[in-house]
Design an enzyme around this catalytic site. Structure first.
Site, short mmCIF file in Angstrom:
data_model
loop_
_atom_site.label_atom_id
_atom_site.label_comp_id
_atom_site.label_asym_id
_atom_site.label_seq_id
_atom_site.Cartn_x
_atom_site.Cartn_y
_atom_site.Cartn_z
N HIS A 190 3.61 0.10 -14.93
CA HIS A 190 2.27 0.68 -14.89
C HIS A 190 1.49 -0.06 -13.82
O HIS A 190 1.53 -1.29 -13.77
CB HIS A 190 1.59 0.55 -16.25
CG HIS A 190 0.41 1.46 -16.38
ND1 HIS A 190 -0.76 1.25 -15.67
CD2 HIS A 190 0.21 2.58 -17.12
CE1 HIS A 190 -1.62 2.21 -15.99
NE2 HIS A 190 -1.05 3.04 -16.85
N HIS A 194 6.23 -1.03 -18.24
CA HIS A 194 5.47 -0.14 -19.13
C HIS A 194 6.35 0.82 -19.92
O HIS A 194 6.11 1.05 -21.10
CB HIS A 194 4.49 0.65 -18.27
CG HIS A 194 3.58 1.56 -19.02
ND1 HIS A 194 2.67 1.10 -19.95
CD2 HIS A 194 3.42 2.92 -18.98
CE1 HIS A 194 2.00 2.13 -20.45
NE2 HIS A 194 2.44 3.25 -19.89
N ARG A 249 8.82 8.82 -14.98
CA ARG A 249 8.12 9.64 -15.98
C ARG A 249 6.74 10.06 -15.50
O ARG A 249 5.97 9.24 -14.98
CB ARG A 249 7.97 8.83 -17.27
CG ARG A 249 7.20 9.52 -18.36
CD ARG A 249 7.05 8.58 -19.54
NE ARG A 249 6.23 7.47 -19.17
CZ ARG A 249 5.00 7.25 -19.63
NH1 ARG A 249 4.45 8.08 -20.49
NH2 ARG A 249 4.32 6.22 -19.24
C1 SIN Z 1 -2.16 5.21 -19.50
O1 SIN Z 1 -3.08 5.40 -20.27
O2 SIN Z 1 -2.32 4.97 -18.30
C2 SIN Z 1 -0.77 5.28 -20.02
C3 SIN Z 1 -0.36 6.66 -20.22
C4 SIN Z 1 1.13 6.75 -20.18
O3 SIN Z 1 1.79 5.76 -19.94
O4 SIN Z 1 1.65 7.85 -20.34
#
Ligand code: SIN
Length: 530
Positions: A238, A345, A380
């Site tokens: 992330h 993440h 993803r």
């Molecule tokens: C986020 O809120 O950025 C995470 C959403 C996700 O990982 O799908």
């Protein structure tokens, strides 16, 4: 020994949704290693993507998912999951999930957020704690369901198969061993339908947005039982986790960039336009790599996310959890940019399954992040994972319903008691913690956003040694939750490295300086231990 019609390991959206659906068919045991609420689901902030707006369409959602997945998504799986989404959303609403609404012409309509890689607003959310809201409602429903028994503080150790038992039948899963942590003893769960819903493996890395429970347990257990594991090289980083010495796992949701947040470098200047025409809303692999490049180029320890174009009132209302956490850590997002860094993440690969959650081992199913259905491909699309968990839970339940009563030939099997001879208490806990830290640090240094052949080779050598030590420990000492997690981490880290070494190209989340281009041939990485 506990006997149950359905055995579910894990208590996030996939496990609980499945348990609630099959409770009408028979008894259900849900085994979870901490409290029910301790799941990846509960930590999801942004939301759940689904086509609910007339400006949107299934075709658009499918196209965005395929685009993010860089050639490795299974289009028919994507289409099925996307098009079954609206019914699953309605079920969540029926369980009481309170998605945000706003008023249009006197009518309440669902508010939709936007995240990277989505061409339109399509993320349903409950402020910035969507996962917690879903988890709370599903858990309450599961606790109220008499056919469901929740076994908290039970660590699944290993799958039990007929071949491990030495039975001359077709190999199949017939249950698990689990450590009842409160009683300090190992118990058996006997079932012909075992469902892995154990989530991901973010804790393999030093920095992660995941909770402590994300230690890859399902993938490791499946692998040890000879089940196919797929595409483990695709670990999603992330782009934005809060950079703060005391808070290393707090996610700054992509929904902030969906509301116009801009990434700034050390010099206070936006940099994303140098990397992608979609700027700050490019897919995550691109944004995370851009941040990594900027940090390496300038030597800075973080970059910054600027939300100052919004008022304090807006930020407090739309992102109450993030706003307050930032303030608690000395940053007021309405007045100053938020320091952020990328962190591990999401595990896009996992146990190889079909569209009903069926694995390569009879009697074993996998749903949610633990599974690799073909939805995510090489990367993803944001917020597609809660959707996948809900849809696969439904499909696995429907599949099993149609098969009831299943082949009964193995049902009389009794499981032998757990035998571990004269295992002693661990005398050197420090070794466990040292190995744990070493795995996480070497994965971060050698196997994260940018990889090379040499780094992967080093990681493989170190992991082989660590694996020997950990497995020696496992066989010689009394098991504890920490030791079980360490054993799973070292196995999963090994799978990530092995898969990464097999992919001699850069695609999606797997980026290597030694093979910077994409190959024309499209292939999944499938590993099996015979
Ligand atoms: C986020 O809120 O950025 C995470 C959403 C996700 O990982 O799908």
């Amino acid at each position: 020994m506990h006997r149950t019609d359905f055995l579910v390991i894990g208590s996030g959206i996939a496990g609980l949704s499945f348990a609630l659906k099959v409770a009408q068919l028979g008894s259900v045991a849900v085994v979870t290693k901490r409290q029910g609420i301790d799941s990846n689901t509960a930590w999801a902030q942004g939301g759940i993507s689904c086509v609910t707006d007339e400006e949107d369409s299934f075709d658009l959602h499918v196209a965005d998912t395929l685009d993010a997945g860089v050639g490795l998504c299974d289009e028919s799986v994507v289409r099925t999951i996307v098009s079954e989404g609206p019914e699953r959303i309605q079920e969540l609403i029926d369980y009481g999930v309170d998605f945000d609404h706003h008023e249009v012409d006197g009518e309440q309509v669902i508010s939709l957020g936007r995240e990277g890689g989505h061409s339109v607003r399509r993320i349903l959310h409950s402020r910035d704690t969507t996962g917690r809201e879903i988890e709370k409602k599903l858990l309450a429903a599961a606790r109220a369901e008499p056919k469901i028994t929740l076994f908290e503080h039970h660590y699944a150790i290993d799958l039990i198969t007929t071949s491990k038992l030495g039975l001359a039948t077709e190999n199949r899963c017939v249950g698990i061993y689990a450590l009842d942590e409160k009683e300090g003893e190992v118990v058996n769960f006997r079932s012909d339908r075992v469902v892995l819903a154990t989530g991901g493996s973010g804790k393999v890395y030093l920095y992660t947005s995941n909770p402590d429970v994300a230690t890859g347990d399902g993938v490791a257990m499946a692998w040890r039982a000879g089940v196919e594991v797929e595409n483990m090289e695709f670990i999603q980083f992330h782009p934005t986790v809060l950079y703060h010495p005391k808070e290393t796992s707090f996610l700054i949701s992509e929904a902030l960039r969906g509301e116009g947040g801009v990434l700034l470098g050390d010099d206070g200047e936006p940099f994303m336009s140098k990397y992608d025409e979609r700027n700050d809303l490019a897919p995550r692999d691109i944004v995370a790599r851009a941040i990594d490049t900027e940090m390496k180029r300038t030597g800075s320890r973080c970059v910054f996310l600027d939300m100052r174009h919004h008022s304090k009132a807006f930020l407090e209302d739309r992102f109450p959890n993030i706003f307050q956490t930032c303030v608690d850590h000395g940053v007021d997002p309405s007045k100053e940019p938020i320091p952020v860094v990328p962190a591990a993440h999401y595990q896009c690969g996992g146990v190889n399954t079909d569209i009903n959650g069926m694995t390569s081992l009879k009697g074993l199913y996998a749903i949610g992040e633990v599974a690799c259905t073909g939805l995510h491909g090489a990367n993803r699309l944001a917020s597609n994972s809660l959707l996948e968990g809900a849809v696969l839970a439904h499909r696995a339940a429907e599949y099993l319903k149609a098969k009831m009563p299943v082949d009964r030939t193995v049902s009389d099997i009794d499981l032998p008691k757990w035998q571990r001879g004269d295992a002693e208490d661990v005398d050197e806990l420090v070794v466990i913690y040292h190995n744990w830290d070493e795995i996480r640090r070497l994965m971060w240094d050698y196997v994260s956003i940018v990889r090379t052949d040499k780094r992967l080779q080093r990681a493989a050598t170190r992991l082989a040694n660590l694996k020997r030590e950990v497995h020696e420990f496992y066989w010689n000492f009394k098991i504890t939750g920490d030791l079980l997690e360490l054993r799973n981490l070292v196995d999963v880290a090994g799978l990530i490295v092995e898969s990464a070494r097999l992919r001699q190209e850069s695609r999606g989340l797997h980026y290597t300086l030694d093979h910077p281009d994409k190959l024309t041939e499209l292939r999944d990485t499938i590993l099996t231990r015979y």
